[in-house]
Design an enzyme around this catalytic site. Sequence first.
Site, PDB file in Angstrom:
ATOM      1  N   CYS A  67      -3.733   2.519   3.418  1.00 26.72           N
ATOM      2  CA  CYS A  67      -4.895   2.532   2.531  1.00 26.72           C
ATOM      3  C   CYS A  67      -5.990   3.485   2.991  1.00 26.72           C
ATOM      4  O   CYS A  67      -6.683   4.077   2.151  1.00 26.72           O
ATOM      5  CB  CYS A  67      -5.437   1.118   2.385  1.00 26.72           C
ATOM      6  SG  CYS A  67      -4.319   0.023   1.478  1.00 26.72           S
ATOM      7  N   LYS A  82     -10.578  -2.906  -5.113  1.00 24.02           N
ATOM      8  CA  LYS A  82      -9.449  -2.087  -5.538  1.00 24.02           C
ATOM      9  C   LYS A  82      -8.191  -2.940  -5.637  1.00 24.02           C
ATOM     10  O   LYS A  82      -8.123  -4.045  -5.092  1.00 24.02           O
ATOM     11  CB  LYS A  82      -9.221  -0.919  -4.564  1.00 24.02           C
ATOM     12  CG  LYS A  82      -8.715  -1.295  -3.177  1.00 24.02           C
ATOM     13  CD  LYS A  82      -8.552  -0.028  -2.336  1.00 24.02           C
ATOM     14  CE  LYS A  82      -8.103  -0.314  -0.914  1.00 24.02           C
ATOM     15  NZ  LYS A  82      -6.721  -0.836  -0.815  1.00 24.02           N
ATOM     16  N   ASP A 122     -10.563  -2.243   3.585  1.00 19.54           N
ATOM     17  CA  ASP A 122      -9.599  -3.353   3.721  1.00 19.54           C
ATOM     18  C   ASP A 122      -9.659  -4.099   5.057  1.00 19.54           C
ATOM     19  O   ASP A 122      -8.619  -4.541   5.566  1.00 19.54           O
ATOM     20  CB  ASP A 122      -8.171  -2.852   3.508  1.00 19.54           C
ATOM     21  CG  ASP A 122      -7.891  -2.464   2.072  1.00 19.54           C
ATOM     22  OD1 ASP A 122      -8.806  -2.572   1.237  1.00 19.54           O
ATOM     23  OD2 ASP A 122      -6.758  -2.039   1.786  1.00 19.54           O
TER      24      ASP A 122
END
Length: 222
Positions: free
Chosen positions: A154, A121, A21
Amino acid sequence: MSRLAERERHIPGRAALVVIDVQNDFCAADGSLPRRYDFDLQFVDAMVPRLQRLINAARAVGMPVVFVRTVHDESNDSPAWLGRLGDGAGSERAGVTCRTGTWGAEFFGVAPQPGDHIITKHRFSAFVGTNLAITLTSLGIRSVLFTGVATEVCVESSLRDGLFHEFYVTLVEDCAATYAKAAHDASVSVVRKHFGLVTTSQELIDSWALVGQTGGIGYGGQ
């Protein structure tokens, strides 16, 4: 299958580097979270150059690099996901980050190159609803080095699921970042105590250099 010794968990041929991310909406000053909620980016800004160096070093020794990106739109924004924070303060945060096809969903400061792998995702964990486990297994990977943003959300969610998918897991603590030092430090402590190893980018780079010099297994970390 034999158990990997600690010194073997970070070497090329056994491990993959996973980048979680590192995207504009999480890391750029104009990203949705820093802009809307005045998140402090000093730790992200300090981390990204170290991550860039580590990615380049991993590629140089032939270690697979897997970029994981979050993407959200109407096809995956379920009521439970959008309502996860309830009706109180902060609930509006759901549904504003990394929208499909937007600048906010693009990578920040890092970019996949030919030979790298990209996983998309829709939840905190990189293993939920994705083919990450299949990709790693197909590459012959047994150990995963986790980096990225945010450490306690995350990154940690993905690391925990990595263990539950029967991979050895390691947090690269100086190549993961979040918006508050206390949150980062707490996550590092939890990982070290319960889930896997914790190392640094320099320890990894030094250990990879040792492997290259000796032609065997070496590990210069903890």
